[in-house]
Design a protein around this motif. Structure first.
Motif, PDB file in Angstrom:
ATOM      1  N   TYR A 280      -0.875   4.936   6.595  1.00 24.73           N
ATOM      2  CA  TYR A 280      -2.145   4.246   6.432  1.00 24.73           C
ATOM      3  C   TYR A 280      -3.371   5.110   6.712  1.00 24.73           C
ATOM      4  O   TYR A 280      -4.478   4.737   6.330  1.00 24.73           O
ATOM      5  N   GLU A 336      -8.297   3.307   2.679  1.00 28.91           N
ATOM      6  CA  GLU A 336      -8.688   2.112   1.947  1.00 28.91           C
ATOM      7  C   GLU A 336      -8.938   2.491   0.490  1.00 28.91           C
ATOM      8  O   GLU A 336      -9.677   3.435   0.197  1.00 28.91           O
ATOM      9  N   VAL A 337      -8.341   1.757  -0.411  1.00 26.61           N
ATOM     10  CA  VAL A 337      -8.327   2.137  -1.824  1.00 26.61           C
ATOM     11  C   VAL A 337      -9.742   2.276  -2.388  1.00 26.61           C
ATOM     12  O   VAL A 337     -10.070   3.277  -3.033  1.00 26.61           O
ATOM     13  N   ILE A 356      -3.492   8.454  -1.685  1.00 23.60           N
ATOM     14  CA  ILE A 356      -2.665   7.249  -1.607  1.00 23.60           C
ATOM     15  C   ILE A 356      -1.466   7.445  -2.533  1.00 23.60           C
ATOM     16  O   ILE A 356      -1.624   7.745  -3.708  1.00 23.60           O
ATOM     17  N   TRP A 358       0.791   6.354  -4.833  1.00 16.83           N
ATOM     18  CA  TRP A 358       1.084   5.250  -5.746  1.00 16.83           C
ATOM     19  C   TRP A 358       2.453   5.385  -6.391  1.00 16.83           C
ATOM     20  O   TRP A 358       2.962   4.426  -6.972  1.00 16.83           O
ATOM     21  N   PHE A 369      -2.040  -3.574  -7.754  1.00 15.50           N
ATOM     22  CA  PHE A 369      -2.920  -3.682  -6.587  1.00 15.50           C
ATOM     23  C   PHE A 369      -4.274  -4.254  -6.987  1.00 15.50           C
ATOM     24  O   PHE A 369      -4.835  -5.101  -6.285  1.00 15.50           O
ATOM     25  N   ASP A 373      -5.774  -7.522  -5.315  1.00 15.71           N
ATOM     26  CA  ASP A 373      -7.023  -7.373  -4.561  1.00 15.71           C
ATOM     27  C   ASP A 373      -8.128  -8.246  -5.167  1.00 15.71           C
ATOM     28  O   ASP A 373      -8.932  -8.853  -4.440  1.00 15.71           O
ATOM     29  N   VAL A 467       3.097  -1.622  -3.408  1.00 11.94           N
ATOM     30  CA  VAL A 467       1.753  -2.052  -3.018  1.00 11.94           C
ATOM     31  C   VAL A 467       1.772  -2.631  -1.601  1.00 11.94           C
ATOM     32  O   VAL A 467       0.912  -2.307  -0.765  1.00 11.94           O
ATOM     33  N   THR A 471      -0.326   0.161   0.931  1.00 14.94           N
ATOM     34  CA  THR A 471      -1.764  -0.089   0.984  1.00 14.94           C
ATOM     35  C   THR A 471      -2.155  -0.705   2.321  1.00 14.94           C
ATOM     36  O   THR A 471      -1.549  -1.677   2.781  1.00 14.94           O
TER      37      THR A 471
END
Length: 603
Positions: A280, A336-337, A356, A358, A369, A373, A467, A471
């Protein structure tokens, strides 16, 4: 129908084998390796303490001319707590909406940073995440910018340089902090730290040459870490050293691989980034674009074992009476995306989005995602967003599923003819297959039609799992009731009566409410079809929901909720289509037959 059953059985057995292999081999092996590394590190530290090693001494190899100096803290381990370690050095405070901590004026490095918006557990009163820690602690982790000089430059800022604060001593988004250092060769270094409201630091170094001759020096940066994440790594996520530079592009080195290889040195670059990433969180360096730099990923065993991503620029020349400025950036915070994507676009950081992980199915994972989101912003709950996503996915595959279920319904209607063919050509498999194919052609039935919905759901299922797993937006995201973290398994268990019996159960017996719901819906969905005539297949179909219930219990609760809801929608959809096609729904008869007392041989 037989082909469909075999296909389902193959998928189920494959998933089961992978799950068993992961649970009983990969995870224990990873834990064993992690424990062995921890014991070895503890042994080395105890040996140093027994030998009377003084804190602050450096028994490592001296830095070669033109090389990055040795990392601080390679031998110093302070048994005292974090606050005591921080109190031993002079510091400039950091206070932003997202971060709190301090800059160590010895080395001007970031080694004290906490994330205000993230706690260690679901409990909001639990401690904040400590991302960066002083080198003297066992979990030392820091980012540092410095210079490499020569005889003409004299002493240049490095890990042991003590900087002086010029004016403001608290770094905020509106008040930068300026540090100064001068040497005996007429060089004055002015370093300005600035930070945004999130996680990006900008380090601007100005070198003023008051001497009589030009000097050349190189800029370096490093992210150094002395420990590894406490949570065992997994094959679906990269944790360790990472970067994107030069023509080689993405570089990923897991802790175990860099321990084996010791060092990885891709080609020089003029842009990109590098650092260390966790599940994270991440700490990365973005070197100056003015000078080519040499990236490196390394594992050192001199003194304390440590992991390091670093860069060294080509020499920078500063003429007499002139100055030069180099600027680097340090990202230290949550992955954070939206913020990662904004940094990549606004600051032109090449492929920063790859911080990140993926995965290979990024073309599905990223849209997945985005959809979840977006729905979260509408519903205000990630659990409801997952339920809505399931409906949308079902709607996308609705035409294909309709054809599939319609074909399955037609196959049920011609099942008597299929049984007749099997009996007629029981001793001639070739003629039996030919007759079956002719029946499919006459009745316009595709025997593989039932496979497509399952085959297409596999990448969707894996993408949702990815995801939920990677995330940070899903971390500690609550649903309703007892589910307070959709990224963690259901915390309840039927074996302690869902918490009524105060006993601690092993991991494999943590079969919560949602895994049970998922198992029941899977059982009902399978009972929509006739029981296979083959006893082996019938046994597999009977026990498959039980096996999947145990297997899915350890998966994120959000994924189990998705599967249970998807099964429910599939039951409704299949029932409606079968009714329209005039095919008999076998659910009730199969349930009655399952619980009906079987007659004894005497009867």
């Amino acid at each position: 129908m037989e082909n469909n059953r075999n296909f389902f059985i193959t998928i189920a057995l494959s998933v089961l084998i992978l799950a068993v292999w992961q649970y009983f081999y990969v995870l224990p092996r990873s834990e064993a390796q992690r424990e062995a590394a921890r014991i070895e590190q503890q042994r080395v530290e105890e040996q140093k303490k027994a030998e009377g090693t003084k804190p602050g001494t450096d028994t490592g190899t001296p830095a070669a001319p033109g090389a990055i100096p040795n990392a601080p803290g390679t031998d110093a381990v302070t048994p005292a707590g974090r606050e005591q370690a921080l109190a031993t050095t002079t510091r400039a405070k950091i206070d932003t909406p997202s971060l709190e901590g301090s800059i160590n004026l010895t080395g001007a490095r970031l080694d004290d940073l906490k994330l205000k918006h993230y706690t260690e557990t679901v409990d909001k009163n639990s401690p904040e995440i400590s991302l960066l820690n002083p080198a003297a602690l066992p979990n030392g982790y820091y980012a540092e910018i410095g210079f490499v000089g020569n005889d003409k430059t004299g002493a240049v800022p490095g890990p042991e340089t003590v900087w002086a604060v010029d004016g403001n001593a608290t770094l905020t988004p509106t008040t930068p902090v300026t540090l100064t250092y001068s040497n005996d060769k007429g060089l004055t270094f002015k370093r300005t730290f600035s930070v945004d409201t999130n996680y990006m630091f900008t380090v601007s170094d100005t070198v003023q040459n008051a001497g009589t001759a030009a000097v050349s020096l190189s800029n370096y940066g490093r992210v150094t870490r002395f420990d590894k994440p406490l949570v065992a790594s997994t094959y679906v996520l990269h944790e360790g050293l990472i970067g994107f530079t030069g023509t080689e592009g993405l570089q990923e080195h897991k802790y175990a691989s860099i321990e084996k290889d010791k060092q990885a040195t891709p080609g020089k670059s003029t842009d990109g980034w590098l650092g260390i990433t966790d599940k994270y969180w991440a700490v990365t360096l973005v070197p100056t674009e003015k000078q080519p730099f040499q990236p490196r990923y390394a594992y050192f065993e001199d003194g304390r074992h440590r992991y390091q991503s670093d860069f060294l620029t080509d020499p920078i020349t500063v003429d007499a009476g002139q100055s030069a400025t180099v600027e680097s950036e340090i990202f230290a915070g949550a992955k954070e995306v939206a913020k990662i994507n904004a940094y990549a676009e606004d600051r032109h950081i090449k492929r920063f989005d790859l911080l990140i992980d993926w995965g290979w199915f990024h073309f599905i994972t990223k849209p997945m995602f985005w959809l979840i989101d977006t729905l979260y912003k509408f519903f205000g709950n990630f659990g409801l967003a997952i339920l809505a996503t399931t409906v949308i996915v079902k709607a996308i595959f609705f035409p294909l599923a309709n054809k599939s279920y319609a074909s399955m319904a037609n196959m049920k209607k011609v099942q008597p003819k299929m049984l007749e063919i099997r009996e007629k050509y029981a001793d001639d498999k070739m003629k039996q297959q030919q007759a079956m194919m002719e029946l499919y052609k006459t009745e316009k039935i595709n025997p593989l039609a039932g496979c497509w919905p399952v085959a297409l759901q596999i990448p969707v299922f894996f993408s949702l799992y990815k995801v939920l797993y990677i995330t940070i937006e899903m971390r500690h995201a609550p649903f309703f009731g007892w589910i307070q973290d959709l990224a963690a398994p259901d915390p309840t268990s039927i074996f302690n009566l869902f918490g009524l019996v105060p006993v601690t159960l092993p991991h494999m017996l943590m079969i919560g409410v949602w895994p049970l719901i998922m198992g029941v819906t899977m059982f009902l969905q399978m009972r929509m079809n006739p029981t296979p005539p083959d006893p082996t297949q019938a046994a597999i179909f009977t026990w498959m929901p039980v096996i999947f219930t145990f297997m899915m219990a350890g998966f994120p609760a959000g994924l189990v909720i998705y599967w249970a809801w998807n099964n429910t929608l599939s039951i409704l959809q299949q029932g409606v289509i079968m009714k329209r096609q005039g095919a008999k729904i076998e659910l009730w008869d199969n349930l009655v037959a399952l619980f009906r007392k079987k007659p004894s041989p005497a009867e």
